[in-house]
Scaffold this motif. Structure first.
Motif, PDB file in Angstrom:
ATOM      1  N   GLU A 235       4.734 -29.485   4.999  1.00 53.35           N
ATOM      2  CA  GLU A 235       6.113 -29.224   4.581  1.00 53.35           C
ATOM      3  C   GLU A 235       6.289 -29.568   3.118  1.00 53.35           C
ATOM      4  O   GLU A 235       5.516 -30.336   2.553  1.00 53.35           O
ATOM      5  CB  GLU A 235       7.095 -30.015   5.434  1.00 53.35           C
ATOM      6  N   ALA A 236       7.305 -28.975   2.537  1.00 52.16           N
ATOM      7  CA  ALA A 236       7.649 -29.272   1.150  1.00 52.16           C
ATOM      8  C   ALA A 236       9.066 -29.823   1.117  1.00 52.16           C
ATOM      9  O   ALA A 236       9.958 -29.319   1.790  1.00 52.16           O
ATOM     10  CB  ALA A 236       7.566 -28.012   0.298  1.00 52.16           C
ATOM     11  N   GLU A 237       9.235 -30.865   0.345  1.00 51.51           N
ATOM     12  CA  GLU A 237      10.562 -31.422   0.099  1.00 51.51           C
ATOM     13  C   GLU A 237      10.898 -31.085  -1.348  1.00 51.51           C
ATOM     14  O   GLU A 237      10.156 -31.451  -2.258  1.00 51.51           O
ATOM     15  CB  GLU A 237      10.542 -32.934   0.320  1.00 51.51           C
ATOM     16  N   ILE A 238      11.998 -30.359  -1.535  1.00 54.30           N
ATOM     17  CA  ILE A 238      12.351 -29.850  -2.860  1.00 54.30           C
ATOM     18  C   ILE A 238      13.762 -30.295  -3.192  1.00 54.30           C
ATOM     19  O   ILE A 238      14.668 -30.140  -2.377  1.00 54.30           O
ATOM     20  CB  ILE A 238      12.294 -28.306  -2.888  1.00 54.30           C
ATOM     21  N   GLY A 239      13.958 -30.847  -4.379  1.00 50.01           N
ATOM     22  CA  GLY A 239      15.301 -31.232  -4.796  1.00 50.01           C
ATOM     23  C   GLY A 239      15.276 -32.244  -5.917  1.00 50.01           C
ATOM     24  O   GLY A 239      14.223 -32.640  -6.398  1.00 50.01           O
ATOM     25  N   PRO A 240      16.465 -32.658  -6.319  1.00 52.25           N
ATOM     26  CA  PRO A 240      16.582 -33.654  -7.384  1.00 52.25           C
ATOM     27  C   PRO A 240      15.982 -34.989  -6.951  1.00 52.25           C
ATOM     28  O   PRO A 240      16.155 -35.417  -5.812  1.00 52.25           O
ATOM     29  CB  PRO A 240      18.090 -33.780  -7.591  1.00 52.25           C
ATOM     30  N   THR A 241      15.240 -35.622  -7.852  1.00 54.33           N
ATOM     31  CA  THR A 241      14.637 -36.917  -7.560  1.00 54.33           C
ATOM     32  C   THR A 241      14.954 -37.895  -8.677  1.00 54.33           C
ATOM     33  O   THR A 241      15.220 -37.506  -9.809  1.00 54.33           O
ATOM     34  CB  THR A 241      13.104 -36.799  -7.431  1.00 54.33           C
ATOM     35  N   GLY A 242      14.895 -39.148  -8.344  1.00 49.62           N
ATOM     36  CA  GLY A 242      15.156 -40.196  -9.332  1.00 49.62           C
ATOM     37  C   GLY A 242      16.634 -40.508  -9.437  1.00 49.62           C
ATOM     38  O   GLY A 242      17.464 -39.974  -8.716  1.00 49.62           O
ATOM     39  N   GLY A 243      16.960 -41.363 -10.349  1.00 46.87           N
ATOM     40  CA  GLY A 243      18.363 -41.744 -10.562  1.00 46.87           C
ATOM     41  C   GLY A 243      18.986 -40.882 -11.634  1.00 46.87           C
ATOM     42  O   GLY A 243      18.601 -39.739 -11.841  1.00 46.87           O
ATOM     43  N   GLY A 244      19.918 -41.423 -12.322  1.00 46.57           N
ATOM     44  CA  GLY A 244      20.559 -40.722 -13.433  1.00 46.57           C
ATOM     45  C   GLY A 244      21.202 -39.423 -13.003  1.00 46.57           C
ATOM     46  O   GLY A 244      22.016 -39.381 -12.084  1.00 46.57           O
ATOM     47  N   SER A 245      20.811 -38.332 -13.642  1.00 48.68           N
ATOM     48  CA  SER A 245      21.389 -37.019 -13.371  1.00 48.68           C
ATOM     49  C   SER A 245      21.209 -36.584 -11.927  1.00 48.68           C
ATOM     50  O   SER A 245      22.043 -35.872 -11.377  1.00 48.68           O
ATOM     51  CB  SER A 245      20.768 -35.972 -14.290  1.00 48.68           C
ATOM     52  N   ALA A 246      20.111 -36.989 -11.304  1.00 51.64           N
ATOM     53  CA  ALA A 246      19.851 -36.596  -9.915  1.00 51.64           C
ATOM     54  C   ALA A 246      20.931 -37.116  -8.975  1.00 51.64           C
ATOM     55  O   ALA A 246      21.213 -36.503  -7.946  1.00 51.64           O
ATOM     56  CB  ALA A 246      18.487 -37.099  -9.468  1.00 51.64           C
ATOM     57  N   SER A 247      21.554 -38.231  -9.332  1.00 52.37           N
ATOM     58  CA  SER A 247      22.589 -38.792  -8.467  1.00 52.37           C
ATOM     59  C   SER A 247      23.850 -37.929  -8.432  1.00 52.37           C
ATOM     60  O   SER A 247      24.710 -38.122  -7.578  1.00 52.37           O
ATOM     61  CB  SER A 247      22.927 -40.223  -8.902  1.00 52.37           C
ATOM     62  N   LEU A 248      23.942 -36.960  -9.341  1.00 55.43           N
ATOM     63  CA  LEU A 248      25.100 -36.055  -9.370  1.00 55.43           C
ATOM     64  C   LEU A 248      24.885 -34.817  -8.508  1.00 55.43           C
ATOM     65  O   LEU A 248      25.765 -33.954  -8.431  1.00 55.43           O
ATOM     66  CB  LEU A 248      25.383 -35.612 -10.812  1.00 55.43           C
ATOM     67  N   ALA A 249      23.749 -34.711  -7.864  1.00 55.11           N
ATOM     68  CA  ALA A 249      23.400 -33.501  -7.114  1.00 55.11           C
ATOM     69  C   ALA A 249      24.436 -33.156  -6.054  1.00 55.11           C
ATOM     70  O   ALA A 249      24.834 -31.999  -5.930  1.00 55.11           O
ATOM     71  CB  ALA A 249      22.028 -33.650  -6.482  1.00 55.11           C
ATOM     72  N   GLY A 250      24.858 -34.128  -5.280  1.00 56.57           N
ATOM     73  CA  GLY A 250      25.841 -33.859  -4.228  1.00 56.57           C
ATOM     74  C   GLY A 250      27.122 -33.258  -4.779  1.00 56.57           C
ATOM     75  O   GLY A 250      27.675 -32.315  -4.215  1.00 56.57           O
ATOM     76  N   ILE A 251      27.582 -33.782  -5.904  1.00 55.98           N
ATOM     77  CA  ILE A 251      28.809 -33.259  -6.535  1.00 55.98           C
ATOM     78  C   ILE A 251      28.540 -31.861  -7.095  1.00 55.98           C
ATOM     79  O   ILE A 251      29.359 -30.958  -6.938  1.00 55.98           O
ATOM     80  CB  ILE A 251      29.294 -34.214  -7.642  1.00 55.98           C
ATOM     81  N   ALA A 252      27.388 -31.678  -7.730  1.00 57.28           N
ATOM     82  CA  ALA A 252      27.052 -30.375  -8.315  1.00 57.28           C
ATOM     83  C   ALA A 252      26.998 -29.291  -7.242  1.00 57.28           C
ATOM     84  O   ALA A 252      27.506 -28.195  -7.436  1.00 57.28           O
ATOM     85  CB  ALA A 252      25.720 -30.455  -9.050  1.00 57.28           C
ATOM     86  N   TYR A 253      26.395 -29.613  -6.101  1.00 56.38           N
ATOM     87  CA  TYR A 253      26.228 -28.618  -5.052  1.00 56.38           C
ATOM     88  C   TYR A 253      27.468 -28.456  -4.173  1.00 56.38           C
ATOM     89  O   TYR A 253      27.812 -27.338  -3.799  1.00 56.38           O
ATOM     90  CB  TYR A 253      25.033 -28.974  -4.152  1.00 56.38           C
ATOM     91  N   PHE A 254      28.116 -29.545  -3.834  1.00 57.41           N
ATOM     92  CA  PHE A 254      29.158 -29.476  -2.811  1.00 57.41           C
ATOM     93  C   PHE A 254      30.546 -29.893  -3.278  1.00 57.41           C
ATOM     94  O   PHE A 254      31.516 -29.726  -2.550  1.00 57.41           O
ATOM     95  CB  PHE A 254      28.738 -30.322  -1.602  1.00 57.41           C
ATOM     96  N   GLY A 255      30.650 -30.451  -4.477  1.00 60.92           N
ATOM     97  CA  GLY A 255      31.941 -30.857  -5.000  1.00 60.92           C
ATOM     98  C   GLY A 255      32.445 -32.144  -4.361  1.00 60.92           C
ATOM     99  O   GLY A 255      31.726 -32.841  -3.655  1.00 60.92           O
ATOM    100  N   THR A 256      33.694 -32.449  -4.627  1.00 62.39           N
ATOM    101  CA  THR A 256      34.346 -33.629  -4.059  1.00 62.39           C
ATOM    102  C   THR A 256      35.703 -33.200  -3.526  1.00 62.39           C
ATOM    103  O   THR A 256      36.062 -32.028  -3.574  1.00 62.39           O
ATOM    104  CB  THR A 256      34.546 -34.736  -5.127  1.00 62.39           C
ATOM    105  N   SER A 257      36.471 -34.161  -3.069  1.00 57.49           N
ATOM    106  CA  SER A 257      37.808 -33.838  -2.580  1.00 57.49           C
ATOM    107  C   SER A 257      38.758 -33.508  -3.726  1.00 57.49           C
ATOM    108  O   SER A 257      39.819 -32.950  -3.516  1.00 57.49           O
ATOM    109  CB  SER A 257      38.364 -35.014  -1.771  1.00 57.49           C
ATOM    110  N   LYS A 258      38.344 -33.839  -4.930  1.00 57.30           N
ATOM    111  CA  LYS A 258      39.140 -33.526  -6.121  1.00 57.30           C
ATOM    112  C   LYS A 258      38.579 -32.260  -6.773  1.00 57.30           C
ATOM    113  O   LYS A 258      37.422 -31.910  -6.555  1.00 57.30           O
ATOM    114  CB  LYS A 258      39.092 -34.692  -7.102  1.00 57.30           C
ATOM    115  N   PRO A 259      39.351 -31.594  -7.593  1.00 58.45           N
ATOM    116  CA  PRO A 259      38.825 -30.406  -8.270  1.00 58.45           C
ATOM    117  C   PRO A 259      37.600 -30.746  -9.126  1.00 58.45           C
ATOM    118  O   PRO A 259      37.493 -31.837  -9.676  1.00 58.45           O
ATOM    119  CB  PRO A 259      39.986 -29.944  -9.151  1.00 58.45           C
ATOM    120  N   GLY A 260      36.692 -29.807  -9.216  1.00 59.85           N
ATOM    121  CA  GLY A 260      35.473 -30.008  -9.996  1.00 59.85           C
ATOM    122  C   GLY A 260      34.268 -30.108  -9.092  1.00 59.85           C
ATOM    123  O   GLY A 260      34.366 -30.441  -7.919  1.00 59.85           O
ATOM    124  N   GLY A 261      33.135 -29.792  -9.638  1.00 61.02           N
ATOM    125  CA  GLY A 261      31.904 -29.826  -8.859  1.00 61.02           C
ATOM    126  C   GLY A 261      31.804 -28.605  -7.964  1.00 61.02           C
ATOM    127  O   GLY A 261      32.637 -27.711  -7.991  1.00 61.02           O
TER     128      GLY A 261
END
Length: 129
Positions: free
Chosen positions: A74-100
């Motif tokens: 199997e392959a696991e593909i996606g953002p890794t590490g800290g920093g910018s990678a920690s924003l992945a959830g917001i980038a892909y799915f957004g938040t309850s507030k506008p943006g993302g």
């Protein structure tokens, strides 16, 4: 009464060798599709005005293990590490507030690559049976 089963025995032996012959071929197919999917995801992220820094954190890892007597690759593909990678959830799915939620869902990249994966797998395993 006896029968000559040597040809059937040889055929059965050939069939038993197929899984071992397939592992390196399928591993190559998974790796190639992982690279392609990673590149699609990086391109999607780099197009984002607010999350383009996410692109450089997207990588892949190939894992090989057994499950129930079968080999699993199997392959696991996606953002890794800290920093910018920690924003992945917001980038892909957004938040309850506008943006993302402005970067295409990673599942779409996988679905885009799927026809290539099937074609690569067919070619790699052709002639094993």
């Amino acid at each position: 009464m006896s029968a000559d089963t040597s040809e059937l025995d040889a055929l059965a032996a050939s069939f038993r060798k197929i899984p071992a012959a397939m592992v390196p071929k399928v591993k190559g197919v998974v790796a190639k599709s992982a690279v392609n999917t990673k590149n699609i995801m990086r391109k999607d992220a780099s197009r984002s005005r607010h999350f383009k820094q996410l692109a450089r954190t997207i990588n892949y890892d190939i894992k090989e293990h057994g499950f129930g007597g079968d080999g699993v690759i199997e392959a696991e593909i996606g953002p890794t590490g800290g920093g910018s990678a920690s924003l992945a959830g917001i980038a892909y799915f957004g938040t309850s507030k506008p943006g993302g939620g402005t970067v295409r869902n990673p599942e779409d990249a996988m679905l885009e690559e799927a026809p290539n994966f099937y074609e690569f797998a067919f070619r790699a395993t052709e002639g094993l049976l």
